[in-house]
Design a protein around this motif. Structure first.
Motif: not given
Lengths: 241, 331, 267
Positions: C5-10
């Motif tokens: 998921p996107g938030w986990l990459l930031q």
């Protein structure tokens, strides 16, 4: 990202880590290898600020981690958010009545809105494939399910560094494969991974670097994971295989 | 609540210890008969659990912490008989290996914490639980039980302290052990327990029990139906006993000259017995300074404390109901 | 490969909020202190320099009783001297530990007794404080030098029921075992307490509740294991009395104290 200089830890009368020097860059995937009782777990606890060094220096991303620094609650909380720890015994890591609450525990503390919390929880549930467990009681799950829930709960905090203490222990082969995939994906996604293990078969291709700790609690070798793991004479001499 | 040695006379310790012998004997027999499957190990591990829960610091609103005794909790989980044995063994280990609580005073400590708390707490809990069928009623029963039980134990300790100056003096009339009469020891013990320690006990007991009930309802002790009669008997006995305590305080008072009572009233301002776990972050002096009204006879303070205690009880119950309701709403 | 998921990459840009959660750290400290004591004092081999636990337990009860009963300051001075002498034979860390606890209890007693000084009971207050200090110091001295496992042997020789000894032994063993478990849970709570916890009591309830469930599970396993090894409800605690010259010295010192008690009383 992580730097240890001459770190010594004692427990009771004896050393459990002696003069450890270690440098880990952001985005690396490092395996910590060593015989039982060499101090692997202590090293991982030290990185998470649970154990403090008797001698030496530990720096996390340019911040020295010292008892004084950790007394500052705001600093400590930020530090704990940035580095996540999967305990060896998942039982000890789960203390909420329902799986959903367990995963939401961290995000809720971070002051995210309920929608954001719910999204994070759902994302983690989907990532770990534990949709069926959502409303189950963590205490009654199987060992593998508990490991998944604990990892989901750690990931929900979105840590930059992920520390795993013998994550393959007590899991069936299918679960080990699954965990390997997850660790690989997380590392590709930019997470720094540190993992203690002796389950070499299942982690092949995950790590680039290996750190070997000897029975005298010192770092005896740091180098390419591939080279070290194929140096059977060395591993035998260190009582690892 | 752990009484060290030399606060009580050896005679008092001997009496309390002797009183515990039949309690232990009956408890051991009953516990073994009741806990059918994992008999002996559960008693030992229950004792370890009892020891360990006294190590937890319980958060209170405002950032204060303190530790619970947990006697009512263990009684609700394992039954009162097993709880009596478990808490006694935990207290023995504390006295012998940690120097926490006196060796001679072990009988008295066991009476207060391993007998009064588990039995009274458990019977109040069963009494209220029997009257309501909702799970909330059960938790309220447990909260009320643990609150009253720890305060009853504090009262017992206060009476043990308070009778010392009457029963043990040297030739010059100086007290050999605890020098404070009941008029001082009872409010000094009860006020901090009514105000703080009681709530620590309630938060902890209800918090842990609610979790276990939700996660693994089958692990909780199910008492036999027939014992309800005995519950009534014990409650009646305790209700009868409490005025006795007041009565005893009256006679002990009588032994003190008017001059002395005046001194007690002024000296009492700064006095306090702080239970060991409650020394941090809690100022007893401030509380007691408010309690003694200057220029008024000591007995008024006593009445004031009784009234305040009763009022506090009511407030507690109301707040407690509120707390439970909001918890149900948020979960 | 799994899709993240996107938030986990930031990286999280996160500033923690204040919270009053000292109860976690305080609980951790208390568990650590209990566990370190347990670890330091179990599994020691009964070597040359060790006193028989029965002798220790009996003499400590006698000393506590004499100190409590005496009305003679002279006896207390003598006992204090005896304490100092026994302490002098111990290593520094142990002396510090004994004095830390006993002085803390003594200071606490002074605070409690302070008001009574104002109404002319100063001498009594001093006596009581000294007595409290002596009793606690002696018990601490004995407990700090005793091997945990051997304490139950002393009970056995005192004629305690075997069942009680079994319960006592299990309790001691599981204080360490379950204590480690509880400590891990507290650490887990601490590591994930990265902001404001609105359900502190619930978290604590979860930890202590899980501890209970684990206890119960372990008790059942243990009963199963005992049954498999032929346990039928009877337990015979083993142990034999071995007296050495050291035990004789302790007995002698205790005897001397008893004599002194009566001598100082007669005067």
């Amino acid at each position: 990202m992580i730097e240890l200089q001459g770190v010594t830890c004692t427990y009771g009368d004896g050393d459990v880590l002696t003069e450890v020097d270690l440098r880990i860059q952001r985005g690396e995937a490092v395996a910590i290898i060593g015989p039982n009782g060499c101090g692997k777990s202590t090293l991982l606890k030290l990185l998470n600020g649970i154990v403090l060094p008797r001698k030496g220096r530990y720096a996390f991303d340019a911040d020295d981690i010292t008892p004084e620094r950790l007394k500052d609650a705001t600093f400590a909380k930020r530090f704990h958010q940035r580095i996540g720890f999967l305990f060896q015994n998942s039982d000890t890591q789960l203390f909420c009545p329902v799986v959903h609450d367990e995963i939401a525990f961290g995000p809720r503390q971070m002051g995210l809105s309920e929608e954001q919390v719910a999204r994070r929880v759902e994302d983690c549930i989907e990532l770990m494939g534990i949709g069926k467990l959502r409303n189950r009681v963590p205490y009654h799950l199987s060992e593998g399910e508990k490991r998944k829930v604990a990892l989901a709960a750690v990931l929900a905090l979105n840590p930059e560094v992920l520390v795993l203490d013998e994550p393959m222990n007590g899991l069936d082969p299918r679960m080990k494969h699954f965990l390997r995939e997850i660790i690989l994906s997380l590392n590709h996604g930019g997470k720094t991974i540190l993992c203690s293990t002796h389950d070499f078969r299942y982690i092949d291709g995950v790590f680039r670097t290996a750190v070997v700790i000897g029975e005298d609690h010192r770092v005896v070798r740091v180098g390419s994971y591939h080279e070290i793991i194929n140096d059977k004479d060395f591993l035998r001499a260190q009582n690892i295989i | 609540m752990h009484i060290p040695d030399n606060y009580l006379s050896p005679a008092t310790c001997a009496v309390m210890g002797a009183a515990m012998v039949p309690v232990w004997a009956i408890s051991a027999r009953k516990a073994q008969a009741e806990i059918s499957r994992a008999k002996v190990p559960l008693l030992g591990i229950g004792a370890a659990f009892s020891f360990l829960i006294m190590m937890f610091n319980v958060p209170l609103p405002g950032g204060t912490t303190g530790h619970a005794v947990g006697g009512t909790l263990i009684a609700a989980l394992l039954g009162p008989w097993a709880a009596c044995i478990a808490v006694s063994v935990a207290l023995l280990i504390q006295a012998l290996l940690f120097g926490d609580g006196g060796i001679l005073a072990f009988g008295a400590n066991a009476f207060n914490m391993a007998f009064v708390i588990p039995f009274l707490g458990y019977f109040i809990y069963r009494f209220i639980k029997g009257r309501t069928s909702s799970p909330r009623g059960e938790l309220i029963g447990l909260g009320v039980g643990s609150y009253l039980a720890i305060n009853m134990a504090a009262l017992c300790a206060a009476i043990e302290f308070g009778i010392q100056p009457a029963i043990a003096r040297d030739a010059a009339g100086l007290p050999l052990y605890c020098p404070y009469p009941l008029a001082v020891s009872i409010p000094a013990m009860l006020i901090p327990h009514l105000v703080v320690a009681g709530f620590i006990e309630v938060f902890f007991t209800v918090g842990v029990f609610a979790f276990i009930k939700r996660v693994s309802p089958g692990s909780v002790y199910e008492g036999a139906r027939t014992r309800i009669q005995a519950i009534y008997g014990l409650i009646v006995a305790f209700v009868c006993l409490s005025p006795l305590g007041l009565l005893a305080s009256g006679t002990a008072w009588g032994e003190w000259g008017a001059e002395e009572i005046k001194n007690v009233a002024t000296g009492g301002k700064a006095l306090g017995y702080v239970p060991t776990g409650m020394t941090n972050g809690f100022s007893l002096k401030a509380l007691l300074a408010d309690y003694t009204v200057p220029g008024m006879p000591e007995w008024t303070g006593y009445i004031v404390s009784a009234v305040a205690g009763a009022a506090l009880l009511v407030i507690v119950f109301k707040l407690f109901g509120l707390l439970r309701r909001s918890e149900v709403e948020t979960s | 490969m799994k899709a993240m998921p996107g938030w986990l990459l930031q990286d999280a840009r996160y500033q923690p909020r204040q919270d009053k959660d000292a109860f976690v750290d305080r609980s951790i400290l208390r568990f650590l202190s209990v566990l370190s004591k347990g670890r330091a004092r179990s599994g020691r081999i009964q070597g040359h320099g060790h006193t028989e636990p029965l002798v220790k337990v009996l003499s400590i009860i006698v000393v506590a009783l004499l100190v409590s009963l005496t009305r003679s300051p002279a006896f207390l001075v003598l006992t204090a001297t005896g304490l100092l002498v026994s302490l002098a034979f111990q290593e520094a860390r142990l002396i510090a530990r004994v004095l830390k606890t006993s002085l803390a209890v003594a200071v606490f007693t002074v605070l409690i007794l302070l008001p009574s000084v104002f109404w002319g009971r100063g001498s009594a207050a001093v006596m009581i404080t000294v007595k409290v200090f002596l009793s606690v110091a002696f018990v601490k001295l004995v407990s700090a030098t005793a091997d945990w496992a051997s304490i139950s042997g002393a009970f056995k020789r005192l004629g305690a029921p075997d069942l009680f000894i079994l319960v006592f032994d299990i309790a001691l063993k599981y204080i360490t075992l379950l204590g480690e478990f509880a400590l891990s849970m507290l650490y887990a709570l601490k590591l994930r307490s990265v902001g404001r916890n609105t359900g502190k009591t619930a978290s604590l309830g979860g930890i202590a509740g899980t501890l209970f469930l684990k206890s119960k599970e372990m008790a059942e396993d243990m009963y199963g294991a005992m049954e498999c090894r032929g346990f039928t409800g009877e337990y015979r605690a083993a142990g034999r009395l071995r007296l050495r010259w050291r035990d004789g010295m302790v007995c002698g010192a205790t005897g001397l104290l008893i004599a002194l008690f009566f001598l100082t009383r007669a005067r």
